[in-house]
Design a protein around this motif. Sequence first.
Motif, PDB file in Angstrom:
ATOM      1  N   ASP A  70       0.938  -1.072  -0.013  1.00 17.49           N
ATOM      2  CA  ASP A  70      -0.098  -0.058   0.016  1.00 17.49           C
ATOM      3  C   ASP A  70       0.947   1.296  -0.177  1.00 17.49           C
ATOM      4  N   GLU A  71       2.060   1.121   0.775  1.00 15.21           N
ATOM      5  CA  GLU A  71       2.921   2.417   0.692  1.00 15.21           C
ATOM      6  C   GLU A  71       3.680   2.383  -0.588  1.00 15.21           C
ATOM      7  N   GLY A  72       3.671   1.467  -1.295  1.00 11.09           N
ATOM      8  CA  GLY A  72       4.632   1.431  -2.426  1.00 11.09           C
ATOM      9  C   GLY A  72       3.790   2.056  -4.064  1.00 11.09           C
ATOM     10  N   VAL A  73       2.210   1.973  -3.642  1.00  8.24           N
ATOM     11  CA  VAL A  73       1.376   2.294  -4.804  1.00  8.24           C
ATOM     12  C   VAL A  73       1.593   3.916  -5.258  1.00  8.24           C
ATOM     13  N   GLN A  74       1.956   4.668  -3.988  1.00  5.91           N
ATOM     14  CA  GLN A  74       1.961   5.941  -4.639  1.00  5.91           C
ATOM     15  C   GLN A  74       3.309   6.416  -5.490  1.00  5.91           C
ATOM     16  N   HIS A  75       4.135   5.379  -5.340  1.00  5.06           N
ATOM     17  CA  HIS A  75       5.370   5.516  -6.116  1.00  5.06           C
ATOM     18  C   HIS A  75       5.235   5.167  -7.668  1.00  5.06           C
ATOM     19  N   ILE A  76       4.279   3.976  -7.919  1.00  2.13           N
ATOM     20  CA  ILE A  76       3.890   3.693  -9.228  1.00  2.13           C
ATOM     21  C   ILE A  76       3.381   4.735 -10.016  1.00  2.13           C
ATOM     22  N   SER A  77       2.459   5.607  -9.394  1.00  2.00           N
ATOM     23  CA  SER A  77       2.135   6.604 -10.376  1.00  2.00           C
ATOM     24  C   SER A  77       3.243   7.735 -10.333  1.00  2.00           C
ATOM     25  N   ALA A  78       4.203   7.859  -9.578  1.00  2.00           N
ATOM     26  CA  ALA A  78       5.371   8.755  -9.737  1.00  2.00           C
ATOM     27  C   ALA A  78       6.205   8.648 -10.789  1.00  2.00           C
ATOM     28  N   VAL A  79       6.052   7.277 -11.432  1.00  2.00           N
ATOM     29  CA  VAL A  79       7.017   6.989 -12.666  1.00  2.00           C
ATOM     30  C   VAL A  79       6.100   7.146 -13.968  1.00  2.00           C
ATOM     31  N   ILE A  80       7.040   7.641 -14.775  1.00  4.96           N
ATOM     32  CA  ILE A  80       6.150   7.829 -16.083  1.00  4.96           C
ATOM     33  C   ILE A  80       7.269   6.834 -17.084  1.00  4.96           C
ATOM     34  N   PRO A  81       6.492   5.477 -17.334  1.00  4.14           N
ATOM     35  CA  PRO A  81       7.202   4.552 -17.966  1.00  4.14           C
ATOM     36  C   PRO A  81       8.168   5.127 -19.162  1.00  4.14           C
ATOM     37  N   ALA A  82       7.431   5.902 -20.132  1.00  8.82           N
ATOM     38  CA  ALA A  82       8.078   6.291 -21.425  1.00  8.82           C
ATOM     39  C   ALA A  82       9.414   6.989 -21.153  1.00  8.82           C
ATOM     40  N   GLN A  83       9.583   7.574 -20.004  1.00  6.52           N
ATOM     41  CA  GLN A  83      10.469   8.319 -19.782  1.00  6.52           C
ATOM     42  C   GLN A  83      11.994   7.539 -19.123  1.00  6.52           C
ATOM     43  N   LEU A  84      11.575   6.372 -18.852  1.00  9.16           N
ATOM     44  CA  LEU A  84      12.765   5.510 -18.379  1.00  9.16           C
ATOM     45  C   LEU A  84      13.564   5.066 -19.605  1.00  9.16           C
ATOM     46  N   PRO A  85      14.856   5.133 -19.214  1.00 10.36           N
ATOM     47  CA  PRO A  85      15.916   5.329 -20.511  1.00 10.36           C
ATOM     48  C   PRO A  85      15.926   3.820 -21.078  1.00 10.36           C
ATOM     49  N   THR A  86      15.804   2.632 -20.835  1.00 11.02           N
ATOM     50  CA  THR A  86      16.033   1.651 -21.330  1.00 11.02           C
ATOM     51  C   THR A  86      15.025   0.587 -21.283  1.00 11.02           C
ATOM     52  N   ALA A  87      14.743  -0.334 -22.137  1.00 10.35           N
ATOM     53  CA  ALA A  87      13.726  -1.481 -21.924  1.00 10.35           C
ATOM     54  C   ALA A  87      13.872  -2.162 -20.926  1.00 10.35           C
ATOM     55  N   GLU A  88      15.082  -2.581 -20.458  1.00 14.36           N
ATOM     56  CA  GLU A  88      15.440  -3.321 -19.389  1.00 14.36           C
ATOM     57  C   GLU A  88      14.829  -2.680 -17.798  1.00 14.36           C
ATOM     58  N   ARG A  89      14.971  -1.390 -17.542  1.00 12.69           N
ATOM     59  CA  ARG A  89      14.428  -0.543 -16.705  1.00 12.69           C
ATOM     60  C   ARG A  89      12.822  -0.317 -16.735  1.00 12.69           C
ATOM     61  N   ARG A  90      12.371  -0.315 -17.871  1.00 11.92           N
ATOM     62  CA  ARG A  90      11.041  -0.106 -18.226  1.00 11.92           C
ATOM     63  C   ARG A  90      10.139  -1.727 -17.568  1.00 11.92           C
ATOM     64  N   ALA A  91      11.066  -2.679 -17.869  1.00 11.64           N
ATOM     65  CA  ALA A  91      10.443  -4.152 -17.766  1.00 11.64           C
ATOM     66  C   ALA A  91      10.543  -4.017 -16.027  1.00 11.64           C
ATOM     67  N   ARG A  92      11.811  -3.763 -15.613  1.00  8.83           N
ATOM     68  CA  ARG A  92      11.736  -3.737 -14.183  1.00  8.83           C
ATOM     69  C   ARG A  92      10.648  -3.011 -13.288  1.00  8.83           C
ATOM     70  N   TYR A  93      10.300  -1.961 -14.045  1.00 12.05           N
ATOM     71  CA  TYR A  93       9.274  -1.193 -13.340  1.00 12.05           C
ATOM     72  C   TYR A  93       7.874  -1.904 -13.544  1.00 12.05           C
ATOM     73  N   PHE A  94       7.740  -2.477 -14.541  1.00 11.28           N
ATOM     74  CA  PHE A  94       6.301  -3.080 -14.817  1.00 11.28           C
ATOM     75  C   PHE A  94       6.435  -4.411 -13.917  1.00 11.28           C
ATOM     76  N   THR A  95       7.433  -5.005 -13.619  1.00  8.46           N
ATOM     77  CA  THR A  95       7.772  -6.312 -12.766  1.00  8.46           C
ATOM     78  C   THR A  95       7.294  -5.916 -11.362  1.00  8.46           C
ATOM     79  N   ASP A  96       7.852  -4.665 -11.025  1.00  5.72           N
ATOM     80  CA  ASP A  96       7.500  -4.355  -9.658  1.00  5.72           C
ATOM     81  C   ASP A  96       6.251  -3.865  -9.245  1.00  5.72           C
ATOM     82  N   ALA A  97       5.569  -3.304 -10.478  1.00  5.22           N
ATOM     83  CA  ALA A  97       4.126  -2.783 -10.277  1.00  5.22           C
ATOM     84  C   ALA A  97       3.351  -4.154 -10.201  1.00  5.22           C
ATOM     85  N   ALA A  98       3.712  -5.156 -11.137  1.00  4.13           N
ATOM     86  CA  ALA A  98       2.980  -6.321 -11.024  1.00  4.13           C
ATOM     87  C   ALA A  98       3.004  -7.064  -9.392  1.00  4.13           C
TER      88      ALA A  98
END
Length: 480
Positions: free
Chosen positions: A391-419
């Motif tokens: 519940d405390e991590g949800v606020q950080h999910i919305s703080a990240v704009i995936p399209a602005q992450l620099p690499t595919a590996e980092r975007r995949a990491r973001y969506f993995t943590d969100a999942a």
Amino acid sequence: MTAPDSPLEGGTMRLSDADPRLPIPAGLWERDEARRALWNRDIGALLKFVRQHTGASQTLLGSVIGLAQSDVSDIERGLRHVQSLDVLTRIADGLRIPFSLLGISDSPAPTTTLNAPELTESETRLTLAVQAQEDDVRRRELMASALGVGAALVTAPPAVSATPQNPAAALEHALLNPPSAQPVPHQQLAAALTTARDDFTAARYSALGRKLPTLLAAAEATRDETTGRARERAQALVARTYVLGTELAVKQHADCAWATSVLALRAARASGDPVPVAEAARVMAITMRRTGRSPSAVNFLTNTATSLGAERGTPAPEALAARTCLLLTAAYTAASTNQRGTALDLLQEATETSGRIPANTEPLGLFTIQASPAECAMYAISTHNALHTPDEGVQHISAVIPAQLPTAERRARYFTDAARTWHQIGDPRRAYTALRAVEREAPEEVHRPAIQALTANLLYSPQSLPGLKEFALRTGAVTS
């Protein structure tokens, strides 16, 4: 007036023809200032202390320890950090410092330093086995060269191929059966390493797995043919190649991660460059965490971060970026053993350090991750997942704009943590949506064991998720 046989002449130390080393005053290394410098391995402060108490010039001191005057000046001003075991040994020998005071033995092993993580018996055997194989290959190559035999006749058996199911297979094989390689120009080697790093950041893990054995062999052959500063530069490239190997092994849960991380750290320390040391320390700590040694890993990471000297003053942006990345990894590592207070404190400190990087600076970080606000938010998500406080991590999910992450590996990491967050909260629909985003950004990422396990867990959700069974079959989470 100074007596003719005094070590001082005109304010500058004069060396005796019989003993080319500096006359060291009795008890010098017992003084508090010397002890602090030695304990902290602050070589800059140590050299200043020696010159203050011997009257030696930077030129003279450099000649005693095998460094140029400009190198001594850079070390004293903090522009160059000494991590190389070879340089430390020359300093200890030239100044007659007991090796133990610098954290090295009389017959220094490549991985022995202050604050180095202790190896378990099984890890030691693995590391020694890898080193023995390397030494054996080099002995065979040297013998073949002496007999005029072509290098192609002494190569290792055919390499195992990397596959989408196991991209680390070729790396594991090459560690125990190293291929032969010839030295290559530094610029060419650096370019090849950049291409390999691009494969990792684009989540092309099979391509990276195919390249690593040859790249590692070429990097080590290049290092072994160089000396002095050129060798230190080559050591940095060797270290970063092993860092990539460890990153790949960790993603695949491969057993070789410990060996590659040890070899990365050894080469990084020999390079004398603090940034590769930080990169290698980070992947070493990850392997420590995965073998149940999170508290030791946290200490190792924080000690390495402190050694960068970026806590105060106006340090270089590179030092701030490296410190940020180490603290982020330490935060997640502390969370993995439910050290909530420590984890959140480290996360806050990392975020504050990231904020000290000048706004107009090019994106900085370690070799595979950046020290950006988005990276800090991503680690906040994963830290709260590890603490079981999604519940405390949800606020950080919305703080990240995936399209602005620099690499595919980092975007995949973001969506993995969100999942993982949505799965812990009990929202399988959003968790599955995030997993499909992982597949869209980095198709090879969904074949990782961690993603397969999460996918299999979703299959047991009471909520029907159209397409999930097909996704599970496609990614290897289930076989039927």
